[in-house]
Design an enzyme around this catalytic site. Structure first.
Site, PDB file in Angstrom:
ATOM      1  N   GLY A 227       0.825  -1.204   0.000  1.00 15.12           N
ATOM      2  CA  GLY A 227       0.000   0.000   0.000  1.00 15.12           C
ATOM      3  C   GLY A 227       0.859   1.253   0.000  1.00 15.12           C
ATOM      4  O   GLY A 227       1.799   1.379  -0.794  1.00 15.12           O
ATOM      5  N   ASP A 252      -8.321   7.371  -4.736  1.00 15.03           N
ATOM      6  CA  ASP A 252      -8.989   6.062  -4.886  1.00 15.03           C
ATOM      7  C   ASP A 252      -7.910   5.003  -5.094  1.00 15.03           C
ATOM      8  O   ASP A 252      -7.253   4.980  -6.132  1.00 15.03           O
ATOM      9  CB  ASP A 252      -9.935   6.120  -6.092  1.00 15.03           C
ATOM     10  CG  ASP A 252     -10.705   4.815  -6.308  1.00 15.03           C
ATOM     11  OD1 ASP A 252     -10.482   3.849  -5.547  1.00 15.03           O
ATOM     12  OD2 ASP A 252     -11.521   4.768  -7.246  1.00 15.03           O
ATOM     13  N   GLY A 257      -3.071  -2.451  -6.979  1.00 12.35           N
ATOM     14  CA  GLY A 257      -2.320  -3.685  -7.234  1.00 12.35           C
ATOM     15  C   GLY A 257      -2.269  -4.003  -8.730  1.00 12.35           C
ATOM     16  O   GLY A 257      -1.237  -4.446  -9.250  1.00 12.35           O
ATOM     17  N   ASP A 258      -3.391  -3.776  -9.418  1.00  9.85           N
ATOM     18  CA  ASP A 258      -3.405  -4.034 -10.870  1.00  9.85           C
ATOM     19  C   ASP A 258      -2.421  -3.104 -11.583  1.00  9.85           C
ATOM     20  O   ASP A 258      -1.698  -3.523 -12.494  1.00  9.85           O
ATOM     21  CB  ASP A 258      -4.816  -3.820 -11.439  1.00  9.85           C
ATOM     22  CG  ASP A 258      -5.803  -4.848 -10.907  1.00  9.85           C
ATOM     23  OD1 ASP A 258      -5.364  -5.950 -10.531  1.00  9.85           O
ATOM     24  OD2 ASP A 258      -7.013  -4.534 -10.858  1.00  9.85           O
ATOM     25  N   GLY A 293     -11.585   5.648 -10.032  1.00  7.03           N
ATOM     26  CA  GLY A 293     -11.847   4.536 -10.941  1.00  7.03           C
ATOM     27  C   GLY A 293     -10.684   3.559 -10.995  1.00  7.03           C
ATOM     28  O   GLY A 293      -9.631   3.784 -10.385  1.00  7.03           O
TER      29      GLY A 293
HETATM   30  P1  ADP Z   1      -3.814  -3.774  -3.677  1.00  7.98           P
HETATM   31  O1  ADP Z   1      -4.480  -2.751  -4.527  1.00  7.98           O
HETATM   32  O2  ADP Z   1      -3.710  -5.115  -4.334  1.00  7.98           O
HETATM   33  O3  ADP Z   1      -4.358  -3.856  -2.280  1.00  7.98           O
HETATM   34  P2  ADP Z   1      -1.552  -2.304  -2.576  1.00  7.98           P
HETATM   35  O4  ADP Z   1      -2.524  -1.572  -1.698  1.00  7.98           O
HETATM   36  O5  ADP Z   1      -0.445  -3.007  -1.896  1.00  7.98           O
HETATM   37  O6  ADP Z   1      -2.271  -3.337  -3.534  1.00  7.98           O
HETATM   38  O7  ADP Z   1      -0.963  -1.238  -3.601  1.00  7.98           O
HETATM   39  C1  ADP Z   1      -0.177  -1.615  -4.716  1.00  7.98           C
HETATM   40  C2  ADP Z   1       0.856  -0.537  -4.965  1.00  7.98           C
HETATM   41  O8  ADP Z   1       0.180   0.704  -5.157  1.00  7.98           O
HETATM   42  C3  ADP Z   1       1.804  -0.296  -3.801  1.00  7.98           C
HETATM   43  O9  ADP Z   1       2.938  -1.145  -3.930  1.00  7.98           O
HETATM   44  C4  ADP Z   1       2.169   1.171  -3.976  1.00  7.98           C
HETATM   45  O10 ADP Z   1       3.259   1.298  -4.885  1.00  7.98           O
HETATM   46  C5  ADP Z   1       0.932   1.775  -4.622  1.00  7.98           C
HETATM   47  N1  ADP Z   1       0.084   2.450  -3.613  1.00  7.98           N
HETATM   48  C6  ADP Z   1      -0.956   1.937  -2.923  1.00  7.98           C
HETATM   49  N2  ADP Z   1      -1.467   2.832  -2.068  1.00  7.98           N
HETATM   50  C7  ADP Z   1      -0.727   3.966  -2.217  1.00  7.98           C
HETATM   51  C8  ADP Z   1      -0.732   5.277  -1.626  1.00  7.98           C
HETATM   52  N3  ADP Z   1      -1.616   5.600  -0.691  1.00  7.98           N
HETATM   53  N4  ADP Z   1       0.200   6.168  -2.049  1.00  7.98           N
HETATM   54  C9  ADP Z   1       1.109   5.859  -3.010  1.00  7.98           C
HETATM   55  N5  ADP Z   1       1.169   4.650  -3.609  1.00  7.98           N
HETATM   56  C10 ADP Z   1       0.274   3.709  -3.219  1.00  7.98           C
END
Ligand code: ADP
Length: 309
Positions: A227, A252, A257-258, A293
């Site tokens: 995240g 959003d 992850g995608d 989205g």
């Molecule tokens: P998923 O959507 O499968 O839950 P994650 O939440 O781990 O996956 O997010 C995937 C990638 O998106 C992370 O490795 C990060 O690089 C990016 N990301 C997710 N949330 C944030 C955020 N709040 N700020 C910046 N990048 C983010």
């Protein structure tokens, strides 16, 4: 002279996302009138293929849609994004997949039922029919929205052809750990990593411990997405935390992850090493989370390059 890039082959599902806003969840037997409805192309594999194509990767999508209205929406979405549909099968007897997404008006929390529909009717013979395209690919990317026997078959085929495999083990489903020996790269988020290993993943030290279990169970590289904390990469020779990118206010995070998986695969196809490719994936996802989205939030190539510059 531009380098000769290989394509990416993505296998997954199409599901038309039907997002209903509501003030309460219906109980069994109850009907609730929603406050709004929004529709968009979805399915993790579809989002990943669309995002990879937007980044400039030649991207093939292997799946099966129905010959119905949702199937036409799927075809239009791939056409618009430039995703190659040579291996997109049509099933006259099954409905195209859909997801009922119930969004709480007040909290924004969601409850989702996703049905892969026609995609579940994909056969191993239809996967095998794509073997020449898989063999020519820079990598094979898939998820856990299709039945696991199909995922296992396809990963095994790609492996036998010497093509690097990327498994995004999402959603967390029982039995996914049995796929680890077929993964060159496994890319769980914190929740999926916990489901795969039984270990909590809320700190970097815990991410490393979970990555070690994924490697011990057969994956060649464990890439945990964390995240807002970015990603953690571990293999026999690599060990690195990659911080997330701040590309603006986060609006959003659906599909983050995608976006990461698409960016990672597109970067591998350009010949980047694992750490650079994971950083590229974080940049792609970092932009996607600043927009509403899922597939509409996926960035274009020049935007990612500007963030990485
Ligand atoms: P998923 O959507 O499968 O839950 P994650 O939440 O781990 O996956 O997010 C995937 C990638 O998106 C992370 O490795 C990060 O690089 C990016 N990301 C997710 N949330 C944030 C955020 N709040 N700020 C910046 N990048 C983010």
């Amino acid at each position: 002279m531009p380098e000769q890039r290989k394509p990416i082959l993505v296998m997954g599902i199409f599901a038309l996302d039907l997002a209903f806003r509501t003030h309460k969840l219906p109980a069994w037997g109850e009907t609730v009138v929603g406050s709004s409805l929004a529709t968009a192309p979805g399915g993790k594999g579809t989002n990943q293929a669309i995002a990879a194509a937007r980044l400039g990767a030649e991207t093939y999508f292997l799946s099966k849609i129905g010959m119905d209205a949702f199937g036409h929406i799927a075809e239009a979405a791939y056409r618009e994004a430039g995703v190659r549909t040579d291996f997109l099968r049509r099933d006259p007897h099954a409905a195209t997949g859909a997801a009922a997404i119930l969004l709480d008006d007040a909290s924004g929390e969601n409850a989702i039922v996703v049905s892969p529909g026609s995609a579940s009717a994909l056969t191993t013979a239809e996967i095998d029919a794509a073997h020449e395209a898989i063999a020519r690919s820079a990598c094979f990317l898939t998820q856990c929205e299709l039945p696991l026997p199909l995922v296992r078959h396809a990963l095994g085929l790609a492996r036998s052809l010497g093509v690097p495999t990327v498994l995004n083990p999402a959603p967390a489903v029982a039995g996914a750990e049995s796929l680890l020996p077929l993964c060159d790269f496994v890319t769980p988020n914190e929740h999926e990593a916990q489901a795969l290993t039984g270990l909590p993943v809320s700190t970097l030290a815990e991410a490393e411990a979970a990555a070690d279990v994924l490697l011990a169970r057969g994956a060649r590289h464990a890439i945990l997405t964390l995240g807002a904390r970015g990603a953690y990469v571990k293999s026999a020779t690599l060990k690195q935390h990659i911080p997330a990118f701040d590309a603006g206010p986060v609006v959003d995070t659906t599909g983050a992850g995608d976006a990461f998986n698409a960016g990672f695969a597109a970067a591998l196809a350009e010949g980047m090493g694992v750490i650079r490719a994971a950083r590229f994936g974080c940049a792609v996802a970092g932009i996607a989370v600043t927009r509403p989205g899922t597939s509409p939030s996926m960035p274009r190539r020049h935007e990612v390059e500007a963030l990485l510059a």
